[in-house]
Design a protein around this motif. Structure first.
Motif, PDB file in Angstrom:
ATOM      1  N   ARG A  74      14.119 -13.392  -1.609  1.00 15.97           N
ATOM      2  CA  ARG A  74      14.170 -12.317  -0.633  1.00 15.97           C
ATOM      3  C   ARG A  74      12.865 -12.282   0.145  1.00 15.97           C
ATOM      4  N   GLU A  75      12.925 -11.691   1.342  1.00 14.45           N
ATOM      5  CA  GLU A  75      11.769 -11.637   2.231  1.00 14.45           C
ATOM      6  C   GLU A  75      11.020 -10.327   2.045  1.00 14.45           C
ATOM      7  N   ILE A  76       9.692 -10.409   2.014  1.00 19.35           N
ATOM      8  CA  ILE A  76       8.833  -9.242   1.834  1.00 19.35           C
ATOM      9  C   ILE A  76       8.741  -8.478   3.156  1.00 19.35           C
ATOM     10  N   SER A  77       8.779  -7.160   3.065  1.00 22.85           N
ATOM     11  CA  SER A  77       8.754  -6.326   4.263  1.00 22.85           C
ATOM     12  C   SER A  77       7.387  -5.724   4.557  1.00 22.85           C
ATOM     13  N   SER A  78       6.517  -5.596   3.557  1.00 27.76           N
ATOM     14  CA  SER A  78       5.214  -4.967   3.767  1.00 27.76           C
ATOM     15  C   SER A  78       4.278  -5.349   2.622  1.00 27.76           C
ATOM     16  N   ALA A  79       3.009  -4.950   2.763  1.00 28.11           N
ATOM     17  CA  ALA A  79       2.040  -5.199   1.697  1.00 28.11           C
ATOM     18  C   ALA A  79       2.391  -4.412   0.441  1.00 28.11           C
ATOM     19  N   GLN A  80       2.846  -3.190   0.616  1.00 25.13           N
ATOM     20  CA  GLN A  80       3.243  -2.377  -0.526  1.00 25.13           C
ATOM     21  C   GLN A  80       4.429  -2.998  -1.247  1.00 25.13           C
ATOM     22  N   LYS A  90      -9.865  -7.798  -5.985  1.00 23.97           N
ATOM     23  CA  LYS A  90     -10.489  -8.004  -4.672  1.00 23.97           C
ATOM     24  C   LYS A  90      -9.450  -8.119  -3.568  1.00 23.97           C
ATOM     25  N   GLU A  91      -8.262  -8.638  -3.887  1.00 26.46           N
ATOM     26  CA  GLU A  91      -7.197  -8.716  -2.887  1.00 26.46           C
ATOM     27  C   GLU A  91      -6.635  -7.334  -2.576  1.00 26.46           C
ATOM     28  N   LEU A  92      -6.484  -6.512  -3.594  1.00 27.87           N
ATOM     29  CA  LEU A  92      -6.012  -5.145  -3.371  1.00 27.87           C
ATOM     30  C   LEU A  92      -7.008  -4.355  -2.523  1.00 27.87           C
ATOM     31  N   LEU A  93      -8.291  -4.529  -2.789  1.00 27.85           N
ATOM     32  CA  LEU A  93      -9.304  -3.839  -1.992  1.00 27.85           C
ATOM     33  C   LEU A  93      -9.313  -4.337  -0.558  1.00 27.85           C
ATOM     34  N   ALA A  94      -9.073  -5.643  -0.358  1.00 29.69           N
ATOM     35  CA  ALA A  94      -9.022  -6.194   1.000  1.00 29.69           C
ATOM     36  C   ALA A  94      -7.822  -5.658   1.769  1.00 29.69           C
ATOM     37  N   LEU A  95      -6.687  -5.510   1.105  1.00 32.04           N
ATOM     38  CA  LEU A  95      -5.506  -4.949   1.764  1.00 32.04           C
ATOM     39  C   LEU A  95      -5.721  -3.475   2.103  1.00 32.04           C
ATOM     40  N   ALA A  96      -6.371  -2.745   1.201  1.00 35.56           N
ATOM     41  CA  ALA A  96      -6.598  -1.318   1.442  1.00 35.56           C
ATOM     42  C   ALA A  96      -7.591  -1.095   2.575  1.00 35.56           C
ATOM     43  N   PHE A 112      -1.489   0.611   3.620  1.00 37.04           N
ATOM     44  CA  PHE A 112      -1.546   0.373   2.180  1.00 37.04           C
ATOM     45  C   PHE A 112      -2.754   1.092   1.612  1.00 37.04           C
ATOM     46  N   ASN A 113      -2.526   1.880   0.591  1.00 35.92           N
ATOM     47  CA  ASN A 113      -3.585   2.642  -0.048  1.00 35.92           C
ATOM     48  C   ASN A 113      -3.741   2.173  -1.488  1.00 35.92           C
ATOM     49  N   TYR A 114      -4.976   2.067  -1.891  1.00 34.17           N
ATOM     50  CA  TYR A 114      -5.256   1.627  -3.264  1.00 34.17           C
ATOM     51  C   TYR A 114      -6.503   2.328  -3.770  1.00 34.17           C
ATOM     52  N   THR A 115      -6.398   2.879  -4.963  1.00 32.82           N
ATOM     53  CA  THR A 115      -7.532   3.534  -5.610  1.00 32.82           C
ATOM     54  C   THR A 115      -7.976   2.671  -6.778  1.00 32.82           C
ATOM     55  N   PRO A 116      -9.156   2.118  -6.704  1.00 33.09           N
ATOM     56  CA  PRO A 116      -9.602   1.238  -7.806  1.00 33.09           C
ATOM     57  C   PRO A 116      -9.764   2.021  -9.096  1.00 33.09           C
TER      58      PRO A 116
END
Length: 287
Positions: free
Chosen positions: A100-106, A220-226, A233-237
């Motif tokens: 399947r194709e991804i629609s967003s970073a989330q 580090k990838e999650l922080l770069a996306l946030a 895309f929101n991410y809380t370390p």
């Protein structure tokens, strides 16, 4: 043919270059072209100006109905229906249920975390990439032979900013993930080097268990996306927990340093002192 059209009150004037076949129920191509472009002027618009956005338009004509008794063509109202066919894109062909194709970073983050112990392969491609298009049929065959593996497609053209944050700059590109191990490997391969893909799949689909929750993308990838303003895309370390101090270090810290130590003087009893004095006197007399 002209009589049939007049009987049905169609105000059409056939120019000299339009040829109408004399066979019942048949209309030449030039006549169809004339009717489609004169009766329906909107068809003359280019694909970029029309509302069909480049989709293929197939005109279907019906000028009469054949009588089942006599076999002759009876006049009926001329009808034209437009069939709008959507051309299938090459990356949509041969898709398997586990692709399947991804629609967003989330969507990408959630898909990796919800996969559990299943091997997940993220396929980064671009519609204009010739190598991606040539490799796609083989990837679909591999996905069909490995139904327990989840394939996630990321369109580089639609998610260019997200791919930059994930350091994906060459296509086609693949990343393997699994459970608590997180990312297993990442590499680029083409149709000529597809063995690299098959070897990685055989290596990482072996039966094994990884303890702990799935990791998915790296911290580090999650922080770069946030931090990417183009992505919603929101991410809380997670807060970093201090490592516990070993007990030996605690004991060593409580002990005094050598500079603060006070050593007691040697203890000498009274009898020992008298004996030593007698030895000194006897030594002096002997001299």
């Amino acid at each position: 043919m002209a009589k049939l059209l007049n009987n049905n009150h169609l105000l059409l004037s056939t120019p000299p270059h339009v040829r109408v076949s004399a066979s019942p129920g048949r209309t030449s191509f030039s006549a169809l072209r004339f009717l489609s472009f004169n009766c329906f002027p909107s068809l003359q618009q280019s694909s970029s100006d029309s509302d069909f956005h480049g989709q293929r338009i197939v005109p279907q004509f019906q000028f009469g109905v054949k009588n089942p008794r006599t076999g002759s063509l009876q006049a009926s109202s001329a009808q034209m229906s437009l069939t709008i066919g959507k051309a299938q894109k090459w990356w949509e062909k041969g898709i398997q249920p586990n692709m399947r194709e991804i629609s967003s970073a989330q969507d990408l983050v959630d898909s990796l975390l919800s996969a559990g112990e299943k091997v997940v392969i993220v396929d980064f491609f671009s519609p204009g990439c010739g190598g991606c298009r040539a490799l796609h049929p083989k990837i679909c065959q591999i996905a069909e032979m490995n139904p327990d593996v989840q394939f996630l497609q990321v369109n580089h053209e639609e998610h260019k900013s997200m791919c930059y944050s994930l350091n994906v700059h060459v296509l086609p590109f693949f990343r393997f993930y699994r459970g608590a191990h997180g990312r297993l490997c990442s590499f680029s391969c083409t149709n000529a080097t597809v063995k690299k893909f098959k070897d990685a799949l055989a290596k990482h689909t072996t039966d094994r268990c990884s303890l702990g929750p799935p990791k998915g993308l790296e911290e580090k990838e999650l922080l770069a996306l946030a931090s990417n303003k183009d992505l919603s895309f929101n991410y809380t370390p997670n807060p970093v927990q201090p490592s516990p101090t070993p007990a030996l270090e605690i004991i060593a810290a409580l002990q005094p340093t050598p500079s603060n130590l006070e050593f007691p003087l040697p203890y000498t009893s009274k009898a020992t002192e008298d004996t030593q004095q007698q030895k000194v006197l006897s030594t002096n007399i002997g001299r």
